[in-house]
Design a protein around this motif. Structure first.
Motif, PDB file in Angstrom:
ATOM      1  N   VAL A  61       8.432   4.438   9.495  1.00 20.21           N
ATOM      2  CA  VAL A  61       7.908   5.795   9.209  1.00 20.21           C
ATOM      3  C   VAL A  61       6.905   4.855   8.364  1.00 20.21           C
ATOM      4  N   ASN A  62       7.223   4.403   7.947  1.00 21.49           N
ATOM      5  CA  ASN A  62       6.277   3.553   6.793  1.00 21.49           C
ATOM      6  C   ASN A  62       5.021   3.376   7.333  1.00 21.49           C
ATOM      7  N   ARG A  63       4.891   2.529   8.124  1.00 26.41           N
ATOM      8  CA  ARG A  63       4.188   2.096   8.582  1.00 26.41           C
ATOM      9  C   ARG A  63       3.313   3.425   9.631  1.00 26.41           C
ATOM     10  N   TYR A  64       3.550   4.309   9.646  1.00 21.66           N
ATOM     11  CA  TYR A  64       3.046   6.095  10.591  1.00 21.66           C
ATOM     12  C   TYR A  64       2.096   6.146   9.273  1.00 21.66           C
ATOM     13  N   ASP A  79       1.533  -1.814   6.437  1.00 22.71           N
ATOM     14  CA  ASP A  79       1.786  -3.313   5.222  1.00 22.71           C
ATOM     15  C   ASP A  79       0.893  -3.200   4.707  1.00 22.71           C
ATOM     16  N   GLN A  80      -0.491  -3.704   5.472  1.00 23.82           N
ATOM     17  CA  GLN A  80      -1.367  -4.585   4.676  1.00 23.82           C
ATOM     18  C   GLN A  80      -2.330  -3.938   3.515  1.00 23.82           C
ATOM     19  N   ALA A  81      -2.558  -2.293   4.092  1.00 24.21           N
ATOM     20  CA  ALA A  81      -2.974  -1.332   2.903  1.00 24.21           C
ATOM     21  C   ALA A  81      -2.194  -1.513   1.905  1.00 24.21           C
ATOM     22  N   TRP A  82      -0.686  -1.125   1.789  1.00 24.47           N
ATOM     23  CA  TRP A  82       0.374  -1.196   1.587  1.00 24.47           C
ATOM     24  C   TRP A  82       0.355  -1.999   0.365  1.00 24.47           C
ATOM     25  N   PHE A  83       0.593  -3.606   0.558  1.00 30.20           N
ATOM     26  CA  PHE A  83       0.500  -4.647   0.183  1.00 30.20           C
ATOM     27  C   PHE A  83      -0.797  -4.601  -1.083  1.00 30.20           C
ATOM     28  N   THR A  84      -1.656  -4.590  -0.548  1.00 25.45           N
ATOM     29  CA  THR A  84      -2.855  -4.433  -0.837  1.00 25.45           C
ATOM     30  C   THR A  84      -3.123  -3.824  -2.443  1.00 25.45           C
ATOM     31  N   ASP A  85      -2.715  -2.529  -2.199  1.00 27.31           N
ATOM     32  CA  ASP A  85      -2.791  -1.537  -3.124  1.00 27.31           C
ATOM     33  C   ASP A  85      -1.936  -1.796  -4.049  1.00 27.31           C
ATOM     34  N   TYR A  86      -0.713  -2.356  -4.268  1.00 27.75           N
ATOM     35  CA  TYR A  86       0.358  -2.676  -4.912  1.00 27.75           C
ATOM     36  C   TYR A  86      -0.201  -3.834  -5.995  1.00 27.75           C
ATOM     37  N   ALA A  87      -0.912  -4.877  -5.172  1.00 25.74           N
ATOM     38  CA  ALA A  87      -1.481  -6.086  -5.657  1.00 25.74           C
ATOM     39  C   ALA A  87      -2.912  -5.263  -6.357  1.00 25.74           C
ATOM     40  N   GLN A  88      -3.423  -4.721  -6.533  1.00 19.67           N
ATOM     41  CA  GLN A  88      -4.504  -4.415  -7.454  1.00 19.67           C
ATOM     42  C   GLN A  88      -4.126  -3.762  -8.009  1.00 19.67           C
ATOM     43  N   THR A  89      -3.042  -2.682  -8.285  1.00 20.91           N
ATOM     44  CA  THR A  89      -2.782  -2.299  -8.880  1.00 20.91           C
ATOM     45  C   THR A  89      -1.546  -2.577  -9.721  1.00 20.91           C
ATOM     46  N   TYR A  90      -0.681  -3.633  -9.779  1.00 22.53           N
ATOM     47  CA  TYR A  90      -0.433  -4.784 -10.723  1.00 22.53           C
ATOM     48  C   TYR A  90      -1.176  -5.435 -11.197  1.00 22.53           C
ATOM     49  N   ALA A 102       1.259   1.801  -4.847  1.00 22.25           N
ATOM     50  CA  ALA A 102       1.253   1.893  -3.605  1.00 22.25           C
ATOM     51  C   ALA A 102       1.470   3.350  -3.096  1.00 22.25           C
ATOM     52  N   ASP A 103       2.860   3.927  -3.782  1.00 27.60           N
ATOM     53  CA  ASP A 103       3.317   4.673  -2.647  1.00 27.60           C
ATOM     54  C   ASP A 103       3.115   5.780  -2.701  1.00 27.60           C
ATOM     55  N   ALA A 104       1.824   6.304  -3.814  1.00 28.76           N
ATOM     56  CA  ALA A 104       1.289   7.975  -3.946  1.00 28.76           C
ATOM     57  C   ALA A 104       1.123   8.059  -2.603  1.00 28.76           C
ATOM     58  N   SER A 164       8.673  -6.145  -1.974  1.00 24.35           N
ATOM     59  CA  SER A 164       8.948  -5.039  -0.731  1.00 24.35           C
ATOM     60  C   SER A 164       8.561  -3.589  -0.546  1.00 24.35           C
ATOM     61  N   ARG A 165       8.443  -3.430   0.501  1.00 22.95           N
ATOM     62  CA  ARG A 165       7.860  -1.954   0.188  1.00 22.95           C
ATOM     63  C   ARG A 165       9.352  -1.354  -0.060  1.00 22.95           C
ATOM     64  N   THR A 166       9.282   0.076  -0.157  1.00 23.67           N
ATOM     65  CA  THR A 166       9.796   0.706  -0.754  1.00 23.67           C
ATOM     66  C   THR A 166      10.509   1.960   0.863  1.00 23.67           C
ATOM     67  N   GLY A 167      11.888   1.476   0.440  1.00 18.70           N
ATOM     68  CA  GLY A 167      12.913   1.818   1.573  1.00 18.70           C
ATOM     69  C   GLY A 167      13.156   3.300   1.759  1.00 18.70           C
ATOM     70  N   TYR A 168      14.074   3.468   3.146  1.00 17.14           N
ATOM     71  CA  TYR A 168      14.562   5.023   2.822  1.00 17.14           C
ATOM     72  C   TYR A 168      16.094   5.107   2.748  1.00 17.14           C
ATOM     73  N   ASN A 169      16.976   5.568   2.616  1.00 16.16           N
ATOM     74  CA  ASN A 169      18.235   5.296   2.424  1.00 16.16           C
ATOM     75  C   ASN A 169      18.799   5.615   3.716  1.00 16.16           C
TER      76      ASN A 169
END
Length: 915
Positions: free
Chosen positions: A433-436, A440-451, A477-479, A337-342
């Motif tokens: 705000v996350n997508r702004y 999503d695709q870019a975030w999950f791609t960064d996550y998968a490549q790093t993992y 992915a959150d950088a 899952s993407r990192t959320g906000y409180n």
């Protein structure tokens, strides 16, 4: 001779039209004037004493006869008139028990609580003044059998007899006859468009079904709030209340509330009044970070989904082996899952409420005929928890009413409008705000490549363990992620909450209207020798206008209407000891077949002094599907909500990107499914979870029904008053929702293509609105006792038992959402004259634990108890009352629903002028 005949004729005429005149004054025990009602016993003639208690009563009836002097809050008194031009002084005693108080709601006609044909709870001016709660509306929590669920500081939801949510569409709230529910949401936003407590004359609550007299949606109960007449209560009243709220999460914050009432009768024909109140404080923070997917897990869980953390609902299954071209089983796959906000970084916690109204009263003739024009406005900030948590900012509701009435009839028409203002969905605020910042695709791609690189040691030569690799992947992915408190975050946040497209924004947009007309005629003045007879009816039209953001009103507002008609006959028999009441109502919605709701009740007064009353009733009720049940079309993130009105099914569509496997199967990158698919081409979630996918059986929604049985006893045993009742409800076609899975390709039941879609994750979750096939039963007991302790200490205690039952095997997908504790106990003790002009009251409430089930989240609510208290002191020469109060003394923070903030304490001092 002709002159003699003329004189005789003249004398006969004088005798024929001669009137008996009675003058007098009505006062209380302290000789304070009382504007009471003076009526002829056994007749319909009557007058109202003026503000000085003076009256003139004239009748064609010759003495002797009896006058009845009565008003709310005092014991009725009779006075025998023996001669013409008699002058009398009547001293009324204040009522000492709620059983003696007069209610209007149970039968649409004045009667004592003691002889009401059904259960009824009441708060009068005395109870409102002495409540230990912070406001009269909060004081409803102390009534027998009532649940007051706290959504936020300024939004409480009233319910009785179970099946409660904050979107409580089974309960009706009327203010001077006007339904003040939100036209679009179909439920009441607490006291947002309610009443200034200075203007409250009485509050009555009927628990249980009341459709026979009040129509659709008066299903679990109905609340009546009535205001003071400017003819009867004049002058300037005001209050100011200041203090603090205290909560561990939010800290200590200022709270203040102020109001004013102005009323003036210019003469016996024309009067006006105006009310204004304003409240401001800090709402209860919601900061529960419990992982909904893995309770007890920390935020290190790759699929973390926090209760009050939003944006982390956006998740996908990453098959690391397929992405890296590795043999199956090398790295495996995980839901990420993407990192959320409180929520505390997203929500506006400034609680604010502004209410104002103006009323013009006109009596053109010298009788009880009255014309009333009213304008009401309510605006503010509050928090609403439905499928998501909504920040309602500058939410505005208005009502316009014109009413014509006298003692025997009324005709009223009103319009309710609303404007969602700057409201927004906090979950979609986080998602977008996350997508702004990063899609999503870019975030999950960064996550998968790093993992993948971390697990394989690419670039370092040192493979990392499972958890460390996931931590590294999220960090990468959150950088550069937008952080709360920065100008970059605020810029993105402001843009998102002002965008009504949920694909990119979070704004809640709505300008829905409701038009309503109802009328009632009481024929009792013509039929009193036979029975009391009433007839009435109503018409309502909805005009849904969310501009395509909530409803499927993309091409313009959606209109639909409903109407109803009813009658009631009430007869007293056996020396007026037996009261029989029969009612019946027929209602018809434009979208459904008509429904007939009968009610039959019996009340019998026994005992030498008539101090015991037995009652029994059976009635049916029904509830029309709400505007959302019918016409919603909203992607709420976790599921798409789609209403089941036949003309709604093809208006809503959602397009999803197919998985790589799905693209290979179909040769397409996207697929579109429609609202109709949720009802005609979907799998049951339960069957898929069990590994045996079967077609969902979801029918189009229709009205739900209840048959309610009740028996009760009210009695006065010296200084003790008892009120005990038991009820049993049978529900049919219970309106519910069911989550289903619609495959993005293939047809359910016809081929394996739809099963392949499930396997590939190519499906859309829909929430369908339907009826449960299972028969549901609920039952309970309410018992209350009130008495005087040590001569002048008011003490009351009540107990409520509530339970429900249904066969889970008949409908395993049914979510009942009973949301009600099995046991509740409430008690209070107080004294209006502890010392001269000094009074106090202490209230205590205990609730058993219960299971909360709602679209936002499910979970167990622990048992809790609450103590509220107040001291009040009156200063006569200032016409003032000072009150020092505290709620939730001891700061035992608690919650009443999963997902809300913990309820803290409030400490305040108030000053009321001319209470």
């Amino acid at each position: 001779m002709k002159q003699v005949v003329s004189i005789i004729a003249f004398l006969c005429t004088v005798t024929l039209f001669a009137q008996t005149k009675v003058t007098g004054k009505v006062v209380d025990a302290n000789n304070v004037p009382v504007p009471a009602n003076i009526t002829l016993q056994g007749g319909t003639e009557g007058v109202v004493a003026d503000f000085d208690g003076n009256f003139i009563f004239e009748t064609e009836k010759n003495p002797p006869f009896v006058l009845v002097i009565s008003t709310i809050g005092f014991v009725s008194k009779t006075y025998e008139i023996t001669e013409n031009n008699q002058n009398i002084l009547v001293q009324l005693e204040e009522e000492h028990t709620q059983l003696d108080e007069i209610v209007l709601s149970a039968s649409r006609t004045p009667e004592r609580v003691f002889e009401s044909p059904v259960s009824v709870e009441r708060m009068g001016i005395k109870q409102i003044k002495n409540t230990a709660s912070a406001s009269f509306y909060d004081g409803l929590a102390n009534l027998k059998g009532v649940d007051l669920n706290t959504n936020s500081l300024t939004f409480k939801s009233v319910n009785t007899r179970g099946f409660a949510t904050f979107a409580n569409t089974r309960f009706v709230q009327l203010v001077d006859g006007m339904d003040n529910a939100s036209p679009a949401l179909n439920f009441v936003l607490g006291n947002l468009l309610g009443m200034n407590e200075l203007d409250v004359a009485s509050v009555e609550l009927l628990p249980g079904a009341s459709s026979a007299l009040y129509g659709a949606n008066a299903f679990n109960g109905i609340l009546f709030m009535r205001s003071k007449s400017p003819f009867e209560q004049q002058g300037v009243s005001a209050y100011v209340k200041g203090g603090v709220t205290s909560q561990k999460a939010a800290g200590t914050n200022e709270y203040y509330d102020l109001g004013v009432r102005l009323a003036k009768a210019f003469n016996s024909k024309f009067a006006v009044k105006a009310n204004f109140s304003y409240l401001n404080g800090t709402d209860w923070y919601a900061n529960n970070e419990m992982d909904l997917e893995m309770p007890g897990a920390t935020r290190s869980n790759p699929a973390y989904n926090g209760l009050n953390v939003y944006g982390d609902e956006v998740a996908t299954t990453l098959n690391f082996d397929a992405l890296a071209g590795l043999p199956t089983g090398t790295l495996g796959s995980d839901v990420v899952s993407r990192t959320g906000y409180n929520e505390t970084d997203l929500m506006n916690y400034e609680a604010e409420s502004m209410k104002a109204d103006v009323a013009v009263h006109f009596k053109p003739f010298d009788n009880d005929f009255e014309i009333i024009g009213v304008y009401k406005i309510g605006s503010g900030n509050t928090i609403y928890q439905g499928s998501n948590r909504y920040s309602l900012n500058n939410f505005l509701m208005q009502q316009f009413k014109l009413e014509v009435k006298n003692d025997n009839f009324f005709v009223r028409g009103y319009m309710t409008t609303e404007d969602a203002g700057d409201s927004y969905d906090s979950r979609f605020a986080a998602i977008n705000v996350n997508r702004y910042w990063k899609g999503d695709q870019a975030w999950f791609t960064d996550y998968a490549q790093t993992y993948i690189a971390s697990r394989l040691g690419i670039g370092t030569g040192v493979p990392l363990d499972y958890q460390t690799a996931h931590d590294m992947a999220r960090q990468a992915a959150d950088a550069g992620r937008l952080l709360p408190g920065t100008s970059e975050f605020q810029t993105a946040f402001n843009q998102v909450i002002n965008d009504p497209d949920l694909a990119t924004g979070a704004k809640f947009q709505d300008k829905t209207k409701l038009h309503h007309v109802d009328a009632n005629y009481n024929f009792t003045h013509l039929t009193e020798e036979f029975a009391e007879i009433q007839v009435g009816g109503s018409y309502r039209q909805y005009k849904l206008n969310s501009m395509g953001t909530i409803f499927t009103d993309y091409d313009g507002p959606i209109d639909y209407s409903e109407f109803g008609a009813y009658t009631q006959i009430q007869k007293k028999l056996l020396a007026d000891r037996l009261k029989v009441t029969a009612s019946g109502r027929f209602d018809k919605s434009q979208l459904f077949d008509g429904f007939f709701s009968p009610r039959l009740s019996l009340g019998y007064t026994l005992g030498k002094e008539g101090n015991h009353n037995l009652r029994a009733s059976v009635q049916t009720g029904f509830r029309n599907p709400t505007t959302q049940d019918l016409y919603i079309g909203l992607n709420a993130g976790a599921a798409v909500l789609v209403g089941s009105a036949p003309d709604n099914l093809d208006r809503y569509s959602v397009t999803n990107t197919l998985s790589s496997s799905g693209q290979l199967v179909t040769g397409q990158t996207e697929a579109t499914v429609y609202g109709r698919d949720a009802y005609e081409n979907a799998y049951s979630v339960r069957s898929v979870n069990q590994g045996m996918p079967t077609a969902a059986d979801v029918s189009l929604v229709k009205p739900e029904q209840v048959t309610a049985f009740e028996v009760g006893y009210r009695g006065k045993l010296k200084s003790v008053q008892l009120d005990i009742s038991g009820y049993y409800n049978q529900y049919q076609d219970f309106i519910s929702t069911e989550n289903v899975l619609v495959p993005l390709y293939g047809t359910v039941g016809d081929n394996s293509l739809s099963l392949l879609a499930l396997q590939n994750g190519d499906y859309q979750v829909f929430q369908a609105y339907t009826n449960s096939a299972v028969d549901i039963e609920s039952y309970g007991i309410n018992a209350g006792l009130e008495t005087k302790l040590f001569k002048n200490y008011d003490f009351d205690i009540n107990y409520t038992f509530s339970e429900f039952d249904f066969n889970t095997n008949e409908d395993p997908d049914f979510r009942p959402s009973f949301n009600t504790p099995k046991h509740k106990v409430k008690a209070s003790i107080g004294n209006e004259e502890l010392f001269k002009k000094l009074g106090f009251k202490v209230s205590w409430r205990w609730s058993d634990s219960y299971f909360w089930q709602a679209s936002f989240a499910d979970g167990n609510v622990p048992a809790f108890h609450v103590v509220d208290a107040q001291l009040n002191y009156g200063i006569d020469f200032l016409n003032s009352n000072f009150k020092l109060g505290a709620t939730n003394i001891g700061s035992n923070e608690y919650y009443q629903a999963i997902g809300t903030g913990l309820i803290g304490s409030m400490y305040y001092l108030s000053w009321t002028i001319n209470p």
